[in-house]
Design an enzyme around this catalytic site. Sequence first.
Site, mmCIF file in Angstrom:
data_model
loop_
_atom_site.group_PDB
_atom_site.id
_atom_site.type_symbol
_atom_site.label_atom_id
_atom_site.label_comp_id
_atom_site.label_asym_id
_atom_site.label_seq_id
_atom_site.Cartn_x
_atom_site.Cartn_y
_atom_site.Cartn_z
ATOM 1 N N LYS A 74 0.858 -1.190 0.000
ATOM 2 C CA LYS A 74 0.000 0.000 0.000
ATOM 3 C C LYS A 74 0.890 1.235 0.000
ATOM 4 O O LYS A 74 1.506 1.570 1.007
ATOM 5 C CB LYS A 74 -0.935 0.034 1.203
ATOM 6 C CG LYS A 74 -2.075 1.030 0.924
ATOM 7 C CD LYS A 74 -2.636 1.708 2.119
ATOM 8 C CE LYS A 74 -1.907 2.917 2.589
ATOM 9 N NZ LYS A 74 -1.898 4.075 1.677
ATOM 10 N N GLU A 101 9.185 1.084 11.055
ATOM 11 C CA GLU A 101 10.230 2.099 10.819
ATOM 12 C C GLU A 101 9.539 3.446 10.966
ATOM 13 O O GLU A 101 8.722 3.816 10.117
ATOM 14 C CB GLU A 101 10.814 1.955 9.407
ATOM 15 C CG GLU A 101 11.575 0.672 9.161
ATOM 16 C CD GLU A 101 12.917 0.612 9.870
ATOM 17 O OE1 GLU A 101 13.274 1.541 10.609
ATOM 18 O OE2 GLU A 101 13.608 -0.411 9.683
ATOM 19 N N CYS A 161 13.496 10.570 7.483
ATOM 20 C CA CYS A 161 13.481 10.133 8.881
ATOM 21 C C CYS A 161 14.877 10.226 9.504
ATOM 22 O O CYS A 161 15.009 10.299 10.717
ATOM 23 C CB CYS A 161 12.952 8.713 8.976
ATOM 24 S SG CYS A 161 13.807 7.587 7.880
ATOM 25 N N GLU A 202 9.491 15.978 15.262
ATOM 26 C CA GLU A 202 9.999 15.779 13.911
ATOM 27 C C GLU A 202 9.289 16.774 12.972
ATOM 28 O O GLU A 202 8.074 16.709 12.807
ATOM 29 C CB GLU A 202 9.697 14.344 13.470
ATOM 30 C CG GLU A 202 10.295 13.986 12.136
ATOM 31 C CD GLU A 202 9.943 12.558 11.716
ATOM 32 O OE1 GLU A 202 8.792 12.126 11.938
ATOM 33 O OE2 GLU A 202 10.822 11.887 11.156
HETATM 34 P P1 NAD Z 1 1.957 8.253 7.834
HETATM 35 O O1 NAD Z 1 2.106 7.513 9.109
HETATM 36 O O2 NAD Z 1 0.953 9.325 7.766
HETATM 37 O O3 NAD Z 1 1.607 7.264 6.629
HETATM 38 C C1 NAD Z 1 2.451 6.189 6.265
HETATM 39 C C2 NAD Z 1 1.625 5.162 5.518
HETATM 40 O O4 NAD Z 1 0.654 4.627 6.422
HETATM 41 C C3 NAD Z 1 0.835 5.726 4.338
HETATM 42 O O5 NAD Z 1 0.802 4.754 3.317
HETATM 43 C C4 NAD Z 1 -0.545 5.914 4.933
HETATM 44 O O6 NAD Z 1 -1.571 5.874 3.964
HETATM 45 C C5 NAD Z 1 -0.638 4.725 5.868
HETATM 46 N N1 NAD Z 1 -1.592 4.893 6.967
HETATM 47 C C6 NAD Z 1 -2.020 6.045 7.530
HETATM 48 N N2 NAD Z 1 -2.932 5.777 8.507
HETATM 49 C C7 NAD Z 1 -3.063 4.427 8.566
HETATM 50 C C8 NAD Z 1 -3.839 3.538 9.367
HETATM 51 N N3 NAD Z 1 -4.660 3.984 10.314
HETATM 52 N N4 NAD Z 1 -3.704 2.216 9.162
HETATM 53 C C9 NAD Z 1 -2.859 1.733 8.222
HETATM 54 N N5 NAD Z 1 -2.118 2.526 7.411
HETATM 55 C C10 NAD Z 1 -2.205 3.854 7.585
HETATM 56 O O7 NAD Z 1 3.410 8.778 7.498
HETATM 57 P P2 NAD Z 1 3.867 9.688 6.276
HETATM 58 O O8 NAD Z 1 3.440 11.076 6.578
HETATM 59 O O9 NAD Z 1 3.464 9.075 4.969
HETATM 60 O O10 NAD Z 1 5.443 9.540 6.365
HETATM 61 C C11 NAD Z 1 6.210 10.357 7.156
HETATM 62 C C12 NAD Z 1 6.665 9.633 8.397
HETATM 63 O O11 NAD Z 1 7.340 8.435 8.046
HETATM 64 C C13 NAD Z 1 7.659 10.429 9.200
HETATM 65 O O12 NAD Z 1 7.354 10.350 10.563
HETATM 66 C C14 NAD Z 1 8.979 9.723 8.934
HETATM 67 O O13 NAD Z 1 9.949 9.867 9.932
HETATM 68 C C15 NAD Z 1 8.550 8.322 8.793
HETATM 69 N N6 NAD Z 1 9.559 7.554 8.066
HETATM 70 C C16 NAD Z 1 10.318 6.647 8.746
HETATM 71 C C17 NAD Z 1 11.305 5.925 8.079
HETATM 72 C C18 NAD Z 1 12.165 4.930 8.801
HETATM 73 O O14 NAD Z 1 12.763 4.107 8.138
HETATM 74 N N7 NAD Z 1 12.259 4.952 10.110
HETATM 75 C C19 NAD Z 1 11.510 6.130 6.730
HETATM 76 C C20 NAD Z 1 10.728 7.064 6.071
HETATM 77 C C21 NAD Z 1 9.734 7.752 6.753
#
Ligand code: NAD
Length: 449
Positions: free
Chosen positions: A152, A227, A261, A353
Amino acid sequence: MHEIINPATEEVVATVPTATPEDVDAAVVRAARAQAGWAALAPGDRARQLRRFAAVVDSHLEELALLEVREAGHPVGNARWEAGNVRDLLDYAAGGVERLTGSQIPVAGGLNVTFHEPLGVIAVIAPWNFPMPIAAWGLAPALAAGNAVLLKPAETTPLTALRLAELALAAGLPEGLFQVLPGDGPVVGDALVEHPGIAKVVFTGSTAVGKQIMAKCAANVKRVTLELGGKNPNIVFADADLEQAAASAPGSFLDNTGQDCCARSRILVQRSVYDRFMELLEPAVKGFVVGDPTDPATQMGPLVSAAHRERVRSFVPESAPAAIRGDAPTGKGFWYPATVLEGSPDDRAAVEEVFGPVAVVLPFEDEADAVRIANATPYGLSGSIWTRDVGRAVRVSRGVAAGNLSVNSHSSVRYWTPFGGFKQSGLGRELGPDALAAFTETKNVFLST
Ligand code: NAD
């Protein structure tokens, strides 16, 4: 339907249908069917098919990179690296298939052997900041270990994922083995997390959503890798090569417009060299090339969306002028300038963040003070340590609670070394030599003689 917007121009580049919970049900059935045959293949055959997939990706690198430029606003040089990273991950995982061996452990009265068995159908839920590589971090080792994958992508960035699924079929991977389900997180993502046919969820995204997913997975002890976010320190000691530390600092929090991140968004500088470091940092930040992502000279593009720009803006108080501010284009596009704040470790921008091109510089007194400030967040993903003293480099590396540290460098991610977070930055590790094993269960069998 989701309209996909080019963040640099605000033009609609595609309209993508969104999946429904019923689509998730049907996809799980198809994936389970494909997985049974895939897991039964001889390891060499599975490896060969993955290498073919890598070769097809390799012949579409430019197309994939340009899709990433259009949907995510990434500078084309970075996007080319991201597409190449997908190919490399598939190749590396293919090399692991034949080496995923169990062991024979001496016992009395029989023979004891272990097996690594695939889990089944894996859900990979990816964020928008690095849509291609992060999808592949889950996809490649999961397939290599004999699983099927339902991916997804994030709402704003599904195009490269959809294209990768087409390329997998073109490479001859079995129908249903790798499917992409675009749609809203709380609908499609949630349906995957709740689905009894999903054996493991690999989630990369915000800590808030990661906690919800972990709680839901607990209901039936579903496997989960998380992650999550980071608020990473870049610690500059007085004995460091200050010129090099200052010259490299902008890239460490401005790459990917800070939507990383691993962004080193807290710059901790020893007080005795603080003023000198700021003098060196200013021209380096202002020299970071911002603009058209299709220009190979560009180092920083726009933020991903208007809503995200508003969030980033909220961290920079109107009342407190930035210590350093770069330029950004005006007009169409979700631009935001490079911004360096000075402040205290308790400021919101120093604790949360931001996920934008904003860093906070904080002075520290000595080694113990640096480690204390570095660890004073709920996160523990990565960080950098700048010093010429090897003993200090080792002591501080051991003292900072983070999964990925670099000394006199900012690099955090290589597909052949493990990656993941301490504390609320995540759970489990991706990449590296153990990546395939994370998509298996270890079975122990004792044969009595
Ligand atoms: P997000 O948590 O809003 O969304 C991530 C994914 O989860 C998207 O595909 C979203 O549609 C899905 N999602 C959202 N709500 C959900 C739910 N209730 N159930 C299941 N899936 C759901 O994050 P984002 O804004 O897309 O990404 C940014 C974040 O990701 C930042 O906090 C960043 O630090 C983190 N990140 C971490 C890493 C790592 O490796 N540690 C790498 C990249 C990004």
